[in-house]
Structure formats: C-alpha cells, structure tokens
Design an enzyme around this catalytic site. Structure first.
Site, PDB file in Angstrom:
ATOM      1  N   CYS A 122       1.181  17.863  51.750  1.00  0.00           N
ATOM      2  CA  CYS A 122      -0.012  17.605  50.946  1.00  0.00           C
ATOM      3  C   CYS A 122      -0.389  16.134  50.843  1.00  0.00           C
ATOM      4  O   CYS A 122      -1.432  15.810  50.279  1.00  0.00           O
ATOM      5  CB  CYS A 122       0.172  18.187  49.548  1.00  0.00           C
ATOM      6  SG  CYS A 122       0.481  19.962  49.563  1.00  0.00           S
ATOM      7  N   CYS A 442       2.242  15.138  44.730  1.00  0.00           N
ATOM      8  CA  CYS A 442       3.488  15.752  45.181  1.00  0.00           C
ATOM      9  C   CYS A 442       3.253  16.332  46.566  1.00  0.00           C
ATOM     10  O   CYS A 442       2.116  16.435  47.032  1.00  0.00           O
ATOM     11  CB  CYS A 442       3.927  16.845  44.211  1.00  0.00           C
ATOM     12  SG  CYS A 442       2.698  18.168  44.013  1.00  0.00           S
TER      13      CYS A 442
END
Length: 458
Positions: A122, A442
């Site tokens: 991500c 994250c």
C-alpha cells in the site's frame, strides 16, 4: 490501474493515446486553490548542502469502486524534460511487469527516458516518490515523474499449480503419445482457478482479520469504528461538493460517460451501517464492509523536480518533500501499526513535535486500524514496552486529521494512494494556512511509511 490503461499497454502503439493519459494532465498547471490562508511562520526544514526537492503538482483519476474504469490525463510538462519515470503497482500483470516503462512508451515519452516499477504494497507510490527524491538529491536527475496505478476490477487469475505444471510439461513433450498421456492425467480439480492471494504470505492471515484482532486488542468497539467511517465519508462528501479535491482530473471512458469524481463517497447513517454483518471474524467481529476501505481502480502521478529546475522552468511548486522514513514490525500482531512507528521516527528525525504539524494525512485501511494507531500513539505504556521510548508519541488533533476524507471514503487503489496523500497534504496546507504536513501509511508485511511535507512559500 484502470482497464483502459491495461488495454492501452496491450495494444501499443495503436492505442498510445490511451496509455498517454496514465501519466497526468497538467502536472505543471494546477487550478488555484480558493481563498488560500496565510501560513504560520516557523523554521524551515531546509538543510545546508542538501538539495531542496519540490512537488510541482500532482493529479489522479477519480478513484472508482472496482468494476468501473478511469485514467490519469496527460501531463503538459515537455516530455523531453523528464529524466526518469518511476511507478508503483501491487497486483502486476505479467505481460507488463514493468508498467512504468510500457506506459511511458505508450504515452510518447522518449525511448531514451528510463523507467522502472516498484512494489511495496500500500505504500508503493510512496516508494516511487522517495525513489525519485533520492535520484534528484543525488544529482542523477532534475525531473522525475512518480506515481502508482492499480486495477482491481481485472486482476490476473492463474491456472492451478497442477494445471500449470501439466501445461509446461506438455509444452516439452516431443511425441503425440507423450502429449496424450499427459492430457489423460488432467482431472477436473486442475481447472480450479487460483486467485491473487489476499492473505499475508508470512502469517496466512487476511489483513481484515488482522484489523479485527487489532481493534479487539485496543478495545475499539464496532460503534467507534462505524462513527469514524461515517466521519470519513461525511468529510469527503463535503470536500468533494466544495471543490477541494483539485487533484482529480476527469477522463472520458470509451462507450460511457466522462468520469469526473470519486464514486465511493457514500455517507450513510450509523443505523444502516450497524445492520451489516462482520466481514472477516464471524459472527462476533467488528470489521465490516462499511468501516473498511473498498477495492478500487485508480492511478496517480506527481511531478518532482529540484527547486532550481522548477523555478528555471517557470513552475510554482506546491510543496517541499522533506524527511521521510520506512519502518517494519511484526506482521502478525502489529501488521497495521506502521503509522505509529513511522510518525515517531520522522518527527524525531526532523526535530519536530506533534504540535508543529498543521495537517495530518493518514491512510485509512480500516477504521479500526486508524483508531488503534491513535490509541497506540497516545499510550505511554505502548511507547515504553514496544517502541523503546520513555513517553508516548502523542495523538494528532482530530481537527487537523484527514479533514477531506480518506481511503475509507475516497477509495484505496493500493499503489496510487501515496500520491493522493501527499498532494492532499499540500493542498490542505495552503488552504488552511499551515506549514508542515505529515503523511503516514501502513502496508502489508508489517511495514509503514511517514513523510513530512512543507508548504512552498507563496
């Protein structure tokens, strides 16, 4: 990336006009922000002997729920001025594993302009941007296009391992007898497709399941998660209606209407959200479709330059990209706590405190993940027992936090979110009169990232 991007890459050069739109329209000519506030006066984070690196502009296609399509419009920066192109992607198409290079060629960039693709879950476009920052800081380049693309509505689906092995062996068979013998061994279960993994390779646990456990560990209720998700959608809707999401550029989808805005922003009610069943830990989990980010198609791009080059070319940068860090921790129990560790580390590196930050832009994978990070950052016990610090990091004031929505409402095309965070931070700094923005996210594998963005003097 959008399905049109995939189409463009697979059909070069005939469809080069489509691939051209991957790389951003008007990276150098953004619309002015209305009623920009005057920034506060603070020390600059410029370092003696270190190049100032600026983001000139950034754009993205509307982030679209998986099943719809979109592309990034073309950049107006002279193509021969771009020294390097670096893009991030997570779920790769094997035919275009270096999607940055293929799309650059399709867009009409010189075949002498190098391009490579990075992947870091991500935070892939964050990695693309910081790769560009490093190249400029090292004096290797002056102008870099960085970004990310993701196409969740057309992910590669493989044959089963048994079928793949049989087909490869069949390809090596020399006689008709050998081929017929191999074919006769194929069984119905060989035809079962193999979908892209949605679980952590190291733990075999899905991220949603981990988010549910994390929420439970930090005693975050279902109601708190739904309330935060509703906040994200409500703020995103307000920003969208107020014309604040200036990084979004429209694109005409062939055979369909022009896509002009993110289509996942849907403010609901706590009553309606409360009716949904748990999505991962059943029947008692608290993570649902309503308080999770959704599968999204999207692409984003930023134009990075040394400050000297940007000014020489007549551009007005939006922001400086300053200190950044990457962190990793236990992928089992701390999979989604990267923002807590990264925020502490980047503030310490820059010599700043939470009070110095005017704008926070955190990636919202799950409402429970955001709330768990906020609790961890506000805990002396967590800091002492897990981070080796004497006192807590400190919690961001909510009046400064994701004020224009986040991944829960805008969507999360895995590799494209990082650029959105940075450009949103830059736009908010100007609109709200701040100087420093902090971006954090994250990522799968227990990794995380944080970066400081400083408003460029107007």
């Amino acid at each position: 990336m959008s399905s049109m991007l995939t189409h463009a890459i697979r059909n070069l050069p005939a469809s080069s006009a489509w691939a051209a739109r991957v790389f951003a329209r008007s990276l150098s000519c953004s619309s002015p922000l209305q009623a920009a506030a005057q920034p506060k006066s603070k020390k600059t984070l410029a370092k003696s002997g270190t190049k100032n690196i600026v983001v000139v502009d950034g754009v993205r296609i509307p982030f679209l729920q998986s099943g719809t399509s979109g592309l990034l419009n073309r950049t107006s920066v002279p193509k021969d001025a771009v020294d390097y192109i670096v893009y991030g992607t997570v779920i790769q198409e094997v035919k275009t594993s270096n999607v940055a290079r293929e799309a650059a060629l399709g867009a009409g960039f010189s075949d002498k302009t190098p391009a490579h693709t990075v992947t870091m879950a991500c935070i892939s476009s964050n990695q693309a941007m910081t790769t560009g920052v490093g190249m400029i800081a090292a004096g290797q380049c002056d102008v870099v296009v960085a970004g990310g693309v993701e196409l969740m509505s057309d992910v590669p689906i493989r044959h089963s391992r048994k079928m793949r092995k049989t087909m490869l062996t069949l390809n090596r068979a020399k006689t008709l007898g050998q081929k017929l013998s191999l074919i006769s061994k194929i069984r119905p279960d060989y035809f079962a497709p193999e979908l892209p993994a949605v679980a952590e390779f190291s733990t075999s646990e899905t991220m949603g399941h981990s988010a549910d456990r994390l929420a439970a560990a930090f005693a975050i209720s279902r109601l708190e998660q739904d309330e935060y998700a509703l906040r994200s959608h409500t703020l995103a809707k307000k920003a969208q209606d107020g014309g604040l999401l200036l990084d979004v550029v429209p694109f005409k989808v062939p055979g369909k209407d022009t896509v002009t805005k993110d289509n996942g922003i849907r403010p609901s009610s706590l009553e309606q959200m409360g009716k949904l069943k748990p999505a991962f830990v059943k029947p008692y989990g608290t993570v649902t479709a309503a308080n999770s980010s959704f599968l999204t198609d999207g692409a984003s791009a930023v134009l990075l330059m040394s400050e000297e080059k940007a000014l020489a070319m007549g551009y007005k940068p939006k922001a400086y990209l300053r200190d950044f860090v990457y962190v990793s921790q236990d992928p089992k129990d701390q999979l989604l706590l990267g923002p807590t560790y990264a925020t502490s580390k980047v503030l310490e590196k820059a010599g700043l405190t939470m009070a110095d930050i005017d704008v926070f832009e955190f990636h919202e994978a799950f409402a429970g993940q955001i709330l768990a990070n906020l609790k961890a950052m506000d805990s002396d016990w967590f800091a002492q027992n897990y981070m080796g610090k004497k006192s807590k990091v400190g919690v961001p004031p909510m009046e400064k936090f994701n004020n224009w929505g986040g991944s829960l409402s805008l969507g999360h095309p895995f590799a494209a979110t990082g650029c959105r965070l940075v450009i949103t931070a830059a736009h908010r700094l100007r609109k709200e009169g701040g100087q420093y923005g902090l971006v954090a996210a994250c990522a799968a594998g227990g990794q995380g990232h944080a970066m400081l963005v400083e408003l460029y003097p107007q």
